[in-house]
Design a protein around this motif. Structure first.
Motif, short mmCIF file in Angstrom:
data_model
loop_
_atom_site.label_atom_id
_atom_site.label_comp_id
_atom_site.label_asym_id
_atom_site.label_seq_id
_atom_site.Cartn_x
_atom_site.Cartn_y
_atom_site.Cartn_z
N ASP A 1 0.80 -1.14 -0.02
CA ASP A 1 0.05 -0.17 -0.02
C ASP A 1 0.85 1.28 -0.18
O ASP A 1 0.37 2.48 -0.07
CB ASP A 1 -0.92 0.03 1.18
CG ASP A 1 -2.06 -1.01 1.14
OD1 ASP A 1 -2.28 -1.38 -0.21
OD2 ASP A 1 -2.82 -1.39 1.90
N GLU B 1 -14.52 6.02 -11.37
CA GLU B 1 -13.84 4.94 -10.84
C GLU B 1 -14.50 3.68 -11.57
O GLU B 1 -15.75 3.49 -11.62
CB GLU B 1 -14.24 4.80 -9.36
CG GLU B 1 -13.43 3.63 -8.64
CD GLU B 1 -13.76 3.64 -7.20
OE1 GLU B 1 -14.17 2.57 -6.48
OE2 GLU B 1 -13.16 4.60 -6.52
N LYS C 1 -15.91 0.29 -11.91
CA LYS C 1 -16.57 -0.52 -10.84
C LYS C 1 -15.88 -1.70 -10.64
O LYS C 1 -15.69 -2.28 -9.44
CB LYS C 1 -17.85 -1.10 -11.34
CG LYS C 1 -18.77 0.28 -10.93
CD LYS C 1 -20.37 -0.17 -11.27
CE LYS C 1 -21.01 1.25 -11.20
NZ LYS C 1 -22.58 0.86 -11.42
N GLU C 2 -15.20 -2.64 -11.80
CA GLU C 2 -14.88 -3.92 -11.84
C GLU C 2 -13.29 -3.79 -10.69
O GLU C 2 -12.94 -4.95 -10.22
CB GLU C 2 -14.54 -4.42 -13.07
CG GLU C 2 -15.80 -4.82 -13.90
CD GLU C 2 -16.39 -3.51 -14.39
OE1 GLU C 2 -15.67 -2.56 -14.97
OE2 GLU C 2 -17.61 -3.45 -14.77
N THR C 3 -12.63 -2.70 -11.35
CA THR C 3 -11.21 -2.77 -10.69
C THR C 3 -11.14 -1.67 -9.58
O THR C 3 -10.01 -1.80 -8.76
CB THR C 3 -10.15 -2.46 -11.74
OG1 THR C 3 -10.80 -1.15 -12.22
CG2 THR C 3 -10.49 -3.25 -12.83
N GLY C 4 -12.02 -0.90 -9.64
CA GLY C 4 -11.76 0.18 -8.33
C GLY C 4 -10.74 1.11 -8.93
O GLY C 4 -10.29 2.09 -8.29
N LEU C 5 -10.42 1.16 -10.24
CA LEU C 5 -9.32 1.88 -10.61
C LEU C 5 -9.92 3.53 -10.71
O LEU C 5 -11.01 3.71 -11.45
CB LEU C 5 -8.79 1.61 -11.86
CG LEU C 5 -7.59 2.25 -12.69
CD1 LEU C 5 -6.51 2.03 -12.03
CD2 LEU C 5 -7.18 1.48 -13.93
N PRO C 6 -9.05 4.48 -10.33
CA PRO C 6 -9.85 5.90 -10.33
C PRO C 6 -9.19 6.57 -11.82
O PRO C 6 -8.04 6.19 -12.24
CB PRO C 6 -9.24 6.32 -9.02
CG PRO C 6 -7.99 5.74 -8.69
CD PRO C 6 -8.05 4.33 -9.30
N GLU D 1 -13.96 13.37 -11.57
CA GLU D 1 -13.39 11.79 -11.17
C GLU D 1 -14.34 10.59 -11.25
O GLU D 1 -15.45 10.75 -11.03
CB GLU D 1 -12.86 11.93 -9.79
CG GLU D 1 -11.87 12.85 -9.44
CD GLU D 1 -11.18 13.16 -8.25
OE1 GLU D 1 -11.62 12.38 -7.43
OE2 GLU D 1 -10.29 13.97 -7.95
#
Length: 157
Positions: free
Chosen positions: A56, A116, A118-123, A114
């Motif tokens: 992280d 995001e 949904k599938e990956t949470g990638l912003p 911004e």
């Protein structure tokens, strides 16, 4: 106690770009003076506790902490490959504007909007709004940047 892999470390830190621009800090006063606190009103600017070896936290910061001791301070320069990685063209996507506006519902489409995945949470961030298309950059905002951190170790467990 010298910091090693697996240790839980608490640090005070200030992160700047090479031109001196502040991008992050644990210092509430500095965050308020720089306007960072008003940009992130829900954020609690306080010392950061991390586990060395946890993915992280950027690798360059973790590497800089290994071997340090409580009370010790340093300034470290971190190249992009040890920070948020290079800026990749493959992380920039173009969408049909009508479909994109339908997807965001009643929210207003504007530069900097911004999203995001949904599938990956990638912003991602809207970087261009054309007549028929919307461009979204999914690179981290600090991708491709060299970073400089002032760090002070305040605790090790």
């Amino acid at each position: 106690m010298t910091i090693s892999d697996g240790d839980e470390v608490t640090i005070e830190y200030t992160g700047r770009l090479p031109d001196g621009d502040l991008f992050d800090t644990s210092d509430r006063r500095l965050a308020e003076e720089s306007g960072l606190a008003s940009e992130h009103p829900d954020r609690d600017f306080k010392p950061l506790t991390i586990e060395i070896g946890d993915s992280d936290v950027i690798p360059g910061l973790q590497e800089a902490l290994i071997g340090m001791e409580p009370g010790e301070s340093t300034v470290v320069s971190i190249p992009p490959e040890k920070g948020y990685g290079p800026h990749k063209e493959s992380r920039i996507a173009e969408y049909d504007r009508e479909a994109f506006e339908e997807m965001i519902g009643n929210r207003e489409l504007e530069m900097g909007f911004e999203v995001e995945v949904k599938e990956t949470g990638l912003p991602g961030e809207v970087t261009e709004i054309g007549e028929d298309t919307v461009t979204v950059d999914f690179n981290h905002e600090l991708a491709g940047e060299s970073l400089e951190f002032e760090i002070k170790v305040v605790g090790v467990e």
